[in-house]
Design a protein around this motif. Sequence first.
Motif, PDB file in Angstrom:
ATOM      1  N   PHE A 101       3.487   0.729   1.247  1.00 41.95           N
ATOM      2  CA  PHE A 101       2.713   0.751   2.490  1.00 41.95           C
ATOM      3  C   PHE A 101       2.233   2.156   2.852  1.00 41.95           C
ATOM      4  O   PHE A 101       1.114   2.345   3.324  1.00 41.95           O
ATOM      5  N   ARG A 102       3.085   3.147   2.641  1.00 38.67           N
ATOM      6  CA  ARG A 102       2.688   4.511   2.995  1.00 38.67           C
ATOM      7  C   ARG A 102       1.446   4.926   2.205  1.00 38.67           C
ATOM      8  O   ARG A 102       0.472   5.408   2.780  1.00 38.67           O
ATOM      9  N   LEU A 103       1.488   4.699   0.909  1.00 39.55           N
ATOM     10  CA  LEU A 103       0.365   5.118   0.068  1.00 39.55           C
ATOM     11  C   LEU A 103      -0.876   4.265   0.331  1.00 39.55           C
ATOM     12  O   LEU A 103      -1.983   4.779   0.451  1.00 39.55           O
ATOM     13  N   ARG A 104      -0.678   2.945   0.419  1.00 41.27           N
ATOM     14  CA  ARG A 104      -1.833   2.051   0.595  1.00 41.27           C
ATOM     15  C   ARG A 104      -2.588   2.346   1.879  1.00 41.27           C
ATOM     16  O   ARG A 104      -3.758   2.035   1.997  1.00 41.27           O
ATOM     17  N   THR A 105      -1.892   2.868   2.879  1.00 45.69           N
ATOM     18  CA  THR A 105      -2.568   3.141   4.149  1.00 45.69           C
ATOM     19  C   THR A 105      -2.696   4.642   4.375  1.00 45.69           C
ATOM     20  O   THR A 105      -2.961   5.067   5.491  1.00 45.69           O
ATOM     21  N   LEU A 106      -2.521   5.415   3.329  1.00 44.40           N
ATOM     22  CA  LEU A 106      -2.629   6.878   3.384  1.00 44.40           C
ATOM     23  C   LEU A 106      -1.866   7.438   4.580  1.00 44.40           C
ATOM     24  O   LEU A 106      -2.362   8.273   5.330  1.00 44.40           O
ATOM     25  N   GLY A 107      -0.663   6.911   4.764  1.00 39.29           N
ATOM     26  CA  GLY A 107       0.211   7.448   5.793  1.00 39.29           C
ATOM     27  C   GLY A 107       0.042   6.821   7.174  1.00 39.29           C
ATOM     28  O   GLY A 107       0.787   7.156   8.091  1.00 39.29           O
ATOM     29  N   ARG A 108      -0.921   5.918   7.335  1.00 36.81           N
ATOM     30  CA  ARG A 108      -1.075   5.267   8.645  1.00 36.81           C
ATOM     31  C   ARG A 108       0.187   4.455   8.969  1.00 36.81           C
ATOM     32  O   ARG A 108       0.645   4.416  10.092  1.00 36.81           O
ATOM     33  N   PHE A 109       0.741   3.809   7.963  1.00 42.38           N
ATOM     34  CA  PHE A 109       1.996   3.092   8.136  1.00 42.38           C
ATOM     35  C   PHE A 109       3.039   3.675   7.198  1.00 42.38           C
ATOM     36  O   PHE A 109       2.716   4.216   6.146  1.00 42.38           O
ATOM     37  N   PRO A 165      12.452   8.621   6.901  1.00 45.12           N
ATOM     38  CA  PRO A 165      11.207   7.921   7.229  1.00 45.12           C
ATOM     39  C   PRO A 165      10.729   6.995   6.113  1.00 45.12           C
ATOM     40  O   PRO A 165       9.766   6.251   6.307  1.00 45.12           O
ATOM     41  N   ASP A 166      11.378   7.028   4.968  1.00 48.69           N
ATOM     42  CA  ASP A 166      10.947   6.201   3.835  1.00 48.69           C
ATOM     43  C   ASP A 166      12.023   5.180   3.470  1.00 48.69           C
ATOM     44  O   ASP A 166      13.178   5.329   3.844  1.00 48.69           O
TER      45      ASP A 166
ATOM     46  N   ILE B 117      -8.532   3.493  -2.140  1.00 52.17           N
ATOM     47  CA  ILE B 117      -7.420   3.110  -1.280  1.00 52.17           C
ATOM     48  C   ILE B 117      -7.755   3.430   0.185  1.00 52.17           C
ATOM     49  O   ILE B 117      -7.177   2.845   1.111  1.00 52.17           O
ATOM     50  N   SER B 120      -8.064   0.622   2.630  1.00 55.54           N
ATOM     51  CA  SER B 120      -6.976  -0.179   3.205  1.00 55.54           C
ATOM     52  C   SER B 120      -6.211   0.596   4.270  1.00 55.54           C
ATOM     53  O   SER B 120      -5.093   0.251   4.605  1.00 55.54           O
ATOM     54  N   GLN B 121      -6.843   1.613   4.814  1.00 57.49           N
ATOM     55  CA  GLN B 121      -6.197   2.360   5.894  1.00 57.49           C
ATOM     56  C   GLN B 121      -6.757   1.915   7.250  1.00 57.49           C
ATOM     57  O   GLN B 121      -7.907   2.192   7.572  1.00 57.49           O
ATOM     58  N   PRO B 122      -5.933   1.224   8.039  1.00 54.92           N
ATOM     59  CA  PRO B 122      -6.419   0.851   9.372  1.00 54.92           C
ATOM     60  C   PRO B 122      -6.597   2.106  10.222  1.00 54.92           C
ATOM     61  O   PRO B 122      -5.982   3.139   9.956  1.00 54.92           O
ATOM     62  N   PRO B 130      -3.338  -3.952   6.269  1.00 59.69           N
ATOM     63  CA  PRO B 130      -4.440  -3.941   5.311  1.00 59.69           C
ATOM     64  C   PRO B 130      -4.505  -5.239   4.515  1.00 59.69           C
ATOM     65  O   PRO B 130      -3.582  -6.059   4.576  1.00 59.69           O
ATOM     66  N   HIS B 332       1.192  10.831  -0.286  1.00 57.93           N
ATOM     67  CA  HIS B 332       1.572   9.657   0.502  1.00 57.93           C
ATOM     68  C   HIS B 332       2.589   8.743  -0.187  1.00 57.93           C
ATOM     69  O   HIS B 332       2.697   7.575   0.149  1.00 57.93           O
ATOM     70  N   VAL B 333       3.292   9.278  -1.169  1.00 54.69           N
ATOM     71  CA  VAL B 333       4.353   8.471  -1.789  1.00 54.69           C
ATOM     72  C   VAL B 333       5.591   8.500  -0.897  1.00 54.69           C
ATOM     73  O   VAL B 333       6.204   7.466  -0.626  1.00 54.69           O
ATOM     74  N   PHE B 334       5.913   9.699  -0.429  1.00 56.04           N
ATOM     75  CA  PHE B 334       7.024   9.888   0.512  1.00 56.04           C
ATOM     76  C   PHE B 334       6.538  10.812   1.637  1.00 56.04           C
ATOM     77  O   PHE B 334       5.538  11.516   1.484  1.00 56.04           O
ATOM     78  N   ALA B 335       7.311  10.826   2.728  1.00 57.70           N
ATOM     79  CA  ALA B 335       6.985  11.743   3.817  1.00 57.70           C
ATOM     80  C   ALA B 335       7.001  13.183   3.313  1.00 57.70           C
ATOM     81  O   ALA B 335       6.160  13.994   3.667  1.00 57.70           O
TER      82      ALA B 335
END
Lengths: 326, 382
Positions: A101-109, A165-166, B117, B120-122, B130, B332-335
């Motif tokens: 989810f983090r990657l797919r939404t570029l950090g939005r979620f 956070p992950d 990608i 798929s970012q709201p 998404p 965006h893989v991890f924080a």
Amino acid sequence: MAKLNTVKALNLALLQEMERDEDVVIIGEDVGVDGGVFRVTDDLHRKFGGKRVIDSPLAEAAIIGAGVGMALYGLKPVCEIQFSGFAFQCFHQFENHVARFRLRTLGRFHVPMVVRMPYGGGVRALEHHTESEEQFYAHIPGLKMVIPSGARNARALLVAAIRDPDPVIFFEAKALYHAAKEDVPDEIETMPIGRAQVARAGTDLTIVAYGTMVRVAKEAADALSTDDGVEAEIIDLLTISPLDRETLVASAKKTGRVVIVHEAPRSFGPGAEIAASIMDEAFLYLEAPIRRVTANDVSFVGFARERSMLPAVPQVLAAARETLKF
Amino acid sequence: MPRTALEPRFQVEYLSILDADGKLDAALEPDIPPDELKRLYRAMLLGRHLDERMVRLQRQGRVGTFAPIKGQEAAQLGSVALLRSQDWMVPSFRETAAMLWRGWPIEKLLLFFAGHIEGSQPGPNQNDLPICIPVATQLPHAVGLAYAAQYRGDDVVVMAYFGDGATSEGDFHEACNFAGVWHVPLVFVCQNNQWAISVPLKKQTHSRTIAQKALAYGFPGLQVDGNDVLAVYAATKEAVDRARAGDGPTLIECVTYRLAMHTTADDPTKYRTTEEVAEWERKDPLTRFTAYMKKKGLHDDGLQAEVEAEVSEAVRRFEEIPAPDPLTVFDHVFAEMPPHLAAQRDLLAARLRDDAAGSPDPPEERPASPPMRGQRNSRWQS
């Protein structure tokens, strides 16, 4: 400071985090009134009620999938899968969603969830109750994979996992649940995820282990010291992924000899990645091939053969001596 | 010991308000303000036109494979129109019209199907998940969102979309079961478009309706004419009101039809007849809504040109978007980026610099054979 076994230490971590943060909720099968089949969530239902300690219907995919939705909304679900052998019914949720989810939404979620699962052998359990399958999670980008080795680090790492956070897959060794009590401080303690620890300092050989196998490694190291005059260094990984290559490489450079011990089957297991990582950065320091002591590449089929299927002290000793003599 | 019928006896209703011939059941007609009707109609035109344009863009190689919605506009818009901005929408992958309604910019939808990608970012405050491709796997997320909203005491309803094929998946049944047990504010919207790629509904389920599956999970299910925007609207209003009142989830089965292919990679002539498609074209949701709007005196002849211009403008903006930065993914893989990912990113960055320069560095000189034990103090020592 109290003397606690791992079950009580994990329970303390959950209790204190739930007291601290109303967003922490627990979901799983039998986690409520029953306190979990291993009693890790004991008494939390009474203290926090059924809205926060949720006895879910029996369906792993929805436990994890609903956990994803809760996490996306801002809660911090701690999901319990009753045994890691049942997690294949929700594995698609890990790979398709929890991790992405983090990657797919570029950090939005992002998905700040913890999934606790008992894993591993040594308690004479049935099929699907004994497996060590950490490699599947360690292989998925976006998941953290944590396996504590004792009561104190279990408590500290679970707190860290809840605050992370992950998403963190948190394996609890069944064989360690009631194995030994350790001093666990009353005040909240955390440990960094992604860092290994030197569980025993040594100069002649590195033994890499995690979970139940740390105990096996320690016994082997003591025997090597007494019988062979050899001082083995034990690296307790604590986090399988992301792997603390820095600590592994530093130890390998110091000792030049490495034995890796895990309960998971050998082929494509964590040992392969650990060995390759050491080879990448410490090849010229190695005095011998890296040895792996693991389960064989055979599915677990019942506890009547368990002793022969799990790595044990004599095998670690044999591998260590072979490595030392090379 | 007698054998007796248990109470309650279940019943599944079918709702139709505006039929294929434009005949209206005035008693059931929902009270939709004229401005809302105009907005709905415009959204339907926009959804239809964008869909047709996207097929052409795909054929021209300007976007990749995508799943057309043609014929399903009423099912999507009649339902999504009942959501407020604080509510959540959980789509599958064939909800272009619903996503447009929720404020997804056209170029973002195009980006997704062009393999970015970024599509798929709201938006920052947009309560939508998404696009979700693995069938039915989004439904448990909707349950969790609804649970969390209820847990926090928020005035929020969640709406989840899926197709007839999804109702065969375990995740659908698990989600329904959890939603029922937890009594969450959730509306399940099934777009039963009769075909899951090449598999018709009769091979998908032996149930008479999809709506009745809800009854087994202890909450209401209603079947509606999914090509009748008024019926979908009326049914959804009931469901959303129920959810808001704290009376739990509802399943709405919108009986509709996918007039186009499953995706642009599919050839539906292989599995269905042109007669069948023609029969459903007669039931087109847009035709009957147009007739309704005309009768109401709300039809605007200039609207078609307006939505065409809107789509063209968005396509232009889409085509101006530069190629994405390959390195973004590492962020965006991890924080926090762990060291191994930082190392992989640096390697890729170096490769990209070489590619850009067009002349990769000559490979480092290496001994011809791998080093053997004992050689390491000689030539292999770095």
